[in-house]
Design a protein around this motif. Structure first.
Motif, short mmCIF file in Angstrom:
data_model
loop_
_atom_site.label_atom_id
_atom_site.label_comp_id
_atom_site.label_asym_id
_atom_site.label_seq_id
_atom_site.Cartn_x
_atom_site.Cartn_y
_atom_site.Cartn_z
N UNK A 84 48.39 101.24 4.52
CA UNK A 84 47.18 100.35 5.15
C UNK A 84 47.08 99.04 4.79
N UNK A 85 47.40 98.61 3.32
CA UNK A 85 47.36 97.27 3.25
C UNK A 85 48.22 96.36 4.10
N UNK A 86 49.48 97.00 4.20
CA UNK A 86 50.46 96.10 4.85
C UNK A 86 49.83 95.94 6.41
N UNK A 87 49.40 96.83 7.07
CA UNK A 87 48.78 96.74 8.41
C UNK A 87 47.82 95.64 8.45
N UNK A 88 47.01 95.71 7.36
CA UNK A 88 45.89 94.53 7.35
C UNK A 88 46.65 93.34 7.39
N UNK A 89 47.56 93.05 6.42
CA UNK A 89 48.29 91.85 6.14
C UNK A 89 49.02 91.35 7.28
N UNK A 90 49.70 92.17 7.87
CA UNK A 90 50.58 91.93 9.07
C UNK A 90 49.71 91.35 10.13
N UNK A 91 48.47 92.04 10.50
CA UNK A 91 47.86 91.67 11.55
C UNK A 91 47.23 90.34 11.25
N UNK A 92 46.85 89.93 9.93
CA UNK A 92 46.46 88.57 9.76
C UNK A 92 47.33 87.65 9.86
N UNK A 93 48.85 87.91 9.58
CA UNK A 93 49.79 87.05 9.73
C UNK A 93 50.06 86.74 11.05
N UNK A 94 49.96 87.83 11.98
CA UNK A 94 50.13 87.45 13.32
C UNK A 94 49.04 86.45 14.00
N UNK A 95 47.90 86.86 13.48
CA UNK A 95 46.70 86.05 14.10
C UNK A 95 46.73 84.42 13.49
N UNK B 169 52.75 78.17 12.25
CA UNK B 169 53.75 77.82 11.19
C UNK B 169 54.01 79.26 10.73
N UNK B 170 55.06 79.36 10.18
CA UNK B 170 55.49 80.39 9.17
C UNK B 170 54.63 80.89 8.04
N UNK B 171 54.14 81.83 8.11
CA UNK B 171 53.28 82.31 6.82
C UNK B 171 53.73 83.58 6.22
N UNK B 172 54.36 83.51 4.94
CA UNK B 172 55.21 84.62 4.36
C UNK B 172 54.06 85.77 3.90
#
Length: 511
Positions: free
Chosen positions: A169-180, A187-190
């Motif tokens: 669940x936390x990964x889904x939130x982080x990955x969605x934020x990363x894409x946005x 720029x790349x955001x790790x």
């Protein structure tokens, strides 16, 4: 370039057989501040077990808050702190809003709002540069629902499923934020994730002070719970620095100070990551490391043939008879880098003020010099920095003559060493404690513990007659009770399950 320092398991306030260790903790925190400055660290990440107990002493609290106040005077822009199983979540979070004003972010327990565990950090220009999945120690009550009449294996399965589901669940939130953010800022955001847990194949050792997390389900959490899009996973709980599942981007930093005599021969370390590293730096060949095991005092032994392991895989070196994953539990605080790179990192003879040096450079000039390098990706470099030994501890084991010779040698060296003496000779030595006390008299040696294996082997009725209650954790005490009352093997799983629930309830009450 973004620089992150991963550390964990400070256990501030911990004693060693009643001996206060505040000076050691202070020296380590001072060294870490120096490292933050010298390495120009942007983000400090502490993966749990900041304190040793849920009710830390005033002195331990002073060390913690004094350190955080000094971090604010370095170039480090952000501090991420997640709680471990030794920490009180409520205690850590009490000054949360105040510390957030200084970019010190604290997650003490699983939050009601999952997005609160996803923290986006910004650079000096205010643009996003890193996303952190700040997941703390997940307690049983946080991730598992209790079913009527469930069996122990059901409990274990639900617990593992709950932990995996939370990370997903936390990964889904982080990955969605990363894409946005990447689409907006070009720029790349790790993404970096934290965790305080026990993973499959995790290496521990006797006397390392690691407290069991989930009795019966230890080791049930595999590396697969971490989404492949996560760039680095910073773990805490296990005190031996190690890679998880053969994946070099998933790591335990280990404890920076030996928490018990079982850890006395480990090279302690912290992990330094450089994201979006300079291409010139990443193009350099990786250094090759050879670790030499040398106790402070030992009889001459044959030199064993060594084998190397690629830094790109495990970053470890070991004697041939040791498994690669457990090598770091057997090394001493002394390392040599191979001659082909013309570099060396080693502790000098004076353990009170250890120093590091490179060939052709003055001793002590490059304290932050890494002894271990690994490329995690085309843009990410990891360096493991060795932590100096601030107070040597050592176990002396053998018959009386061996112990006597070792103590004489240590006494002549004039080193300040805390000792555990283990007598395993056949001869009956009734006044062992008195003899040892006489030998160390007038020296800088302190014997904190004496174990007489001869007595230990005589009786099991004493169930570890040589142990004191102080050295046992609650789980070990319960284990001794099961043995003392001759509980049947088929009854133990149920009793362990109930005991774990009671223990966790008590720990919750302390918070």
């Amino acid at each position: 370039m973004l620089t992150l320092l991963h550390t964990s398991d400070w256990h501030l306030g911990r004693r060693l057989y009643g001996k206060p260790r505040y000076d050691e903790f202070k020296h380590f925190l001072d060294w870490q501040l120096q490292t933050l400055r010298e390495q120009k660290v942007d983000v400090l990440l502490i993966a749990g077990d900041i304190f040793d107990t849920t009710a830390p002493s005033n002195q331990a609290q002073n060390l913690y808050y004094d350190f955080l106040s000094q971090v604010c005077h370095t170039d480090c822009r952000h501090v991420i702190i997640v709680a471990g199983n030794h920490d009180s979540a409520s205690f850590l979070e009490a000054p949360k809003q105040l510390l957030k004003a200084f970019n010190i972010h604290i997650i003490g327990s699983m939050t009601d709002t999952p997005t609160d565990e996803v923290i986006t950090l910004s650079d000096k220009a205010g643009q996003p540069e890193l996303i952190v999945m700040a997941v703390p120690y997940l307690r049983d009550r946080d991730v598992r629902t209790v079913g009527h009449g469930e069996r122990l294996d059901d409990k274990e399965r639900k617990l593992a499923q709950g932990i995996k589901a939370h990370y997903a669940q936390i990964a889904d939130i982080a990955i969605a934020q990363q894409a946005q953010l990447q689409a907006k800022y070009k720029r790349t955001i790790p993404i970096v994730a934290t965790g305080h847990l026990f993973t499959v194949g995790g290496q521990t050792m006797e006397g390392d002070g690691v407290r069991d997390l989930y009795v019966g389900s230890l080791g049930s959490i595999g590396a697969e719970i971490f989404h492949p899009q996560i760039d680095y996973v910073a773990l805490g709980h296990l005190h031996i620095p190690q890679v998880v599942g053969g994946q070099p981007h998933i790591r335990y930093a280990g404890s920076p100070i030996a928490m018990g005599f079982g850890e006395s021969r480990q090279q302690k370390q912290v992990h330094l990551l450089r994201f979006d590293a300079n291409p010139d730096l990443l193009s350099q060949p990786l250094q090759t490391l050879t670790i030499q095991k040398k106790p402070l005092v030992s009889a001459p032994t044959p030199v064993k043939k060594r084998k190397s392991v690629s830094h790109a895989s495990m970053d470890l070196f070991a004697d041939e008879e040791l498994p690669e994953s457990s090598m770091l539990g057997a090394i001493n605080a002394e390392a040599d880098i191979n001659a082909e790179v013309d570099a060396q990192v080693s502790h000098e003879a004076g353990y009170d003020t250890p120093s590091y040096h490179l060939s052709g450079q003055p001793s002590g000039q490059v304290i932050g010099q890494p002894y271990n390098l690994a490329k995690l990706s085309d843009t990410t470099l990891l360096q493991s920095l060795p932590v100096p030994v601030f107070q040597p501890i050592q176990t002396l084991k053998g018959d009386w003559q061996t112990i006597k010779t070792s103590l004489h040698s240590l006494k002549k060296s004039q080193q300040s060493v805390w000792l555990e003496v283990v007598y395993d000779g056949q001869e009956v030595v009734g006044d062992l404690s008195e003899k040892i006390a006489e030998l160390v008299k007038g020296s800088r040696l302190e014997v904190l513990r004496i174990k007489n294996q001869q007595k230990r082997d005589q009786v099991m009725q004493s169930q570890r007659m040589d142990e004191s209650l102080e050295e046992l954790n609650p789980t070990q005490v319960f284990e001794r009770c099961l043995i003392a009352h001759q509980v049947l093997e088929e009854q133990k799983p149920m009793l362990w399950s109930r005991y774990t629930e009671v223990l966790e309830s008590l720990q919750e009450g302390q918070q």
